[in-house]
Scaffold this active site. Structure first.
Site, PDB file in Angstrom:
ATOM      1  N   PRO A 127       0.846  -1.196   0.000  1.00  0.00           N
ATOM      2  CA  PRO A 127       0.000   0.000   0.000  1.00  0.00           C
ATOM      3  C   PRO A 127       0.878   1.240   0.000  1.00  0.00           C
ATOM      4  O   PRO A 127       1.830   1.332   0.784  1.00  0.00           O
ATOM      5  CB  PRO A 127      -0.769  -0.114   1.333  1.00  0.00           C
ATOM      6  CG  PRO A 127       0.067  -0.996   2.200  1.00  0.00           C
ATOM      7  CD  PRO A 127       0.807  -1.927   1.283  1.00  0.00           C
ATOM      8  N   GLN A 159      -6.781  -1.038   3.235  1.00  0.00           N
ATOM      9  CA  GLN A 159      -6.000  -0.777   4.450  1.00  0.00           C
ATOM     10  C   GLN A 159      -6.623   0.343   5.267  1.00  0.00           C
ATOM     11  O   GLN A 159      -6.967   1.402   4.744  1.00  0.00           O
ATOM     12  CB  GLN A 159      -4.571  -0.386   4.108  1.00  0.00           C
ATOM     13  CG  GLN A 159      -3.745  -0.340   5.383  1.00  0.00           C
ATOM     14  CD  GLN A 159      -2.338   0.178   5.192  1.00  0.00           C
ATOM     15  OE1 GLN A 159      -2.132   1.321   4.825  1.00  0.00           O
ATOM     16  NE2 GLN A 159      -1.364  -0.682   5.425  1.00  0.00           N
ATOM     17  N   CYS A 205       3.211   2.686   9.254  1.00  0.00           N
ATOM     18  CA  CYS A 205       3.471   3.962   8.575  1.00  0.00           C
ATOM     19  C   CYS A 205       4.147   4.945   9.524  1.00  0.00           C
ATOM     20  O   CYS A 205       3.596   5.266  10.579  1.00  0.00           O
ATOM     21  CB  CYS A 205       2.148   4.543   8.080  1.00  0.00           C
ATOM     22  SG  CYS A 205       2.381   6.133   7.275  1.00  0.00           S
ATOM     23  N   LYS A 259      -0.020  -4.863   8.946  1.00  0.00           N
ATOM     24  CA  LYS A 259       1.278  -4.450   8.395  1.00  0.00           C
ATOM     25  C   LYS A 259       2.032  -3.698   9.478  1.00  0.00           C
ATOM     26  O   LYS A 259       1.516  -2.738  10.048  1.00  0.00           O
ATOM     27  CB  LYS A 259       1.064  -3.576   7.160  1.00  0.00           C
ATOM     28  CG  LYS A 259       2.369  -3.134   6.526  1.00  0.00           C
ATOM     29  CD  LYS A 259       2.142  -2.780   5.065  1.00  0.00           C
ATOM     30  CE  LYS A 259       3.388  -2.246   4.408  1.00  0.00           C
ATOM     31  NZ  LYS A 259       3.700  -0.879   4.802  1.00  0.00           N
ATOM     32  N   ASN A 267       8.911  -7.345   3.464  1.00  0.00           N
ATOM     33  CA  ASN A 267       8.833  -6.086   2.707  1.00  0.00           C
ATOM     34  C   ASN A 267      10.049  -5.212   3.043  1.00  0.00           C
ATOM     35  O   ASN A 267      10.551  -5.232   4.154  1.00  0.00           O
ATOM     36  CB  ASN A 267       7.521  -5.368   3.088  1.00  0.00           C
ATOM     37  CG  ASN A 267       7.438  -3.940   2.598  1.00  0.00           C
ATOM     38  OD1 ASN A 267       7.310  -3.013   3.400  1.00  0.00           O
ATOM     39  ND2 ASN A 267       7.511  -3.737   1.296  1.00  0.00           N
TER      40      ASN A 267
END
Ligand SMILES: Cc1cc2nc3c(=O)[nH]c(=O)nc-3n(C[C@H](O)[C@H](O)[C@H](O)COP(=O)(O)O)c2cc1C
Length: 328
Positions: free
Chosen positions: A16, A70, A100, A139, A200
């Site tokens: 994302p 998300q 994030c 995430k 990731n």
């Protein structure tokens, strides 16, 4: 890899990215080999859902399933309500953003700032997984700073709370995007839980993809920045992982056609005025390693209509065909 009832066709996922992974880009990446494309983050504050920017983010029309949305937020009840609202809007998988590091997000103790509060993480995850009957994924980063890499503990909390899969960016919150991603913590997380783990961070080539899979033992890989202007990276990597051979480099003509198709979708999705502006960064990414890319970008940034933009692109690729390909 499975996420709840969904068996993914492969093990490469589009990460994302707010401002990048809108519906046109997700659809393109899926067509070019991504097995799942998670939406840009959507706020847990459903009062914002009437805003134009959020309406674009909530639009999944014609998107191939499973549709993954998300959510970002810090209040369990608000996240649960937003989760239900998104399921009603077509989400088949919900992903929670605790990865994030953006100041705007961390200031309200959401995103990766949540990793500091493991009790709250548990409450959020349990509340959301109980509120909806679609699979919920998470995430995260490896921790909130290099001295506090609590990714393994968070992963165990996630598993115990009914999370179906976990994506881990191999940096801490404090690291932002600096330095290199590290994969040892992702490997430790993979060993600690039985749910699928997606690695990731900095995966930008077929060789790197193979290395990260081998090092982490992860079930899948998630690719973000390397797909910008190179959405065919999923095909490239999938081919290499399956055969050990390089995928043929796409011709300039094929890239031109892919870019024009992408732009037509952007113009249609956002309307011409916004579409032309959203398109600028994508165009710059597609051509960044090409001859005359800098001067071309300036022309693109000053073109204000679809016709001008497509005309500039036509001329750019014509010149490439006659003068040769690569930047000096
Ligand atoms: C422009 C941009 C926007 C991003 N937006 C989000 C987001 O909305 N949600 C999220 O979980 N991560 C977001 N990320 C982080 C990416 O999903 C990914 O974890 C990170 O870029 C590392 O992967 P990469 O090295 O493959 O890019 C964003 C990253 C970038 C570069």
């Amino acid at each position: 890899m499975h996420i709840g009832p969904y068996k993914l066709a492969g093990n490469l996922l589009l990460a994302p990215m707010a401002g990048v992974t809108d519906r046109p880009f997700r659809v393109l990446c899926r067509r070019l080999g991504a097995s799942l494309a998670v939406s840009e983050m959507v706020s847990a504050d459903t009062a914002l859902y009437g805003r134009r920017k959020t309406l674009w983010r909530l639009d999944h029309q014609g998107e191939p399933g499973p549709i993954a949305v998300q959510l970002v937020g810090a209040d369990p009840a608000a996240l649960a309500a937003a989760a239900q609202r998104n399921v009603d809007g077509g989400a088949q998988i919900l992903d929670l953003n605790m990865g994030c590091p953006a100041k705007k997000v961390c200031r309200v103790a959401a995103g990766s700032a949540l990793l500091r509060d493991e009790v709250l993480v548990g409450r959020i995850l349990e509340t959301v997984t109980t509120a909806v009957d679609v699979p919920v994924t998470l995430k995260i980063r490896t921790g909130w700073d290099p001295q506090h890499r609590n990714g393994v503990r968070i992963a165990r909390i996630a598993e115990a709370s009914g999370i179906h899969a976990l994506a881990v960016h191999g940096r801490t919150c404090a690291c932002g995007f600096s330095g290199s991603a590290e994969y040892e913590t992702i490997r430790d997380i993979k060993r600690a839980v039985a749910i699928p783990v997606v690695a990731n961070g900095d995966i930008d080539s077929p060789h790197k993809a193979r290395e990260v899979l081998a090092c982490t033992g992860a079930d899948a890989l998630m690719i973000g920045r390397a797909a910008q202007g190179r959405p065919w990276i999923f095909r490239e990597i999938a081919h290499f992982l399956a055969t050990g051979r390089r995928w043929r480099e796409p011709s300039a003509q094929w890239i031109h056609e892919t870019l024009v198709g992408h732009l037509q979708d952007l113009y249609e999705f956002y309307g011409e005025h916004t579409g032309v502006r959203v398109a600028r960064k994508h165009i710059a990414w597609y051509v960044r390693s090409r001859r005359d890319a800098v001067a071309f970008r300036e022309r693109i940034n000053s073109s204000c209509t679809r016709r001008q933009q497509l005309g500039e692109i036509e001329r750019f690729f014509d010149r490439l065909a006659t003068k040769g390909d690569r930047a000096a």
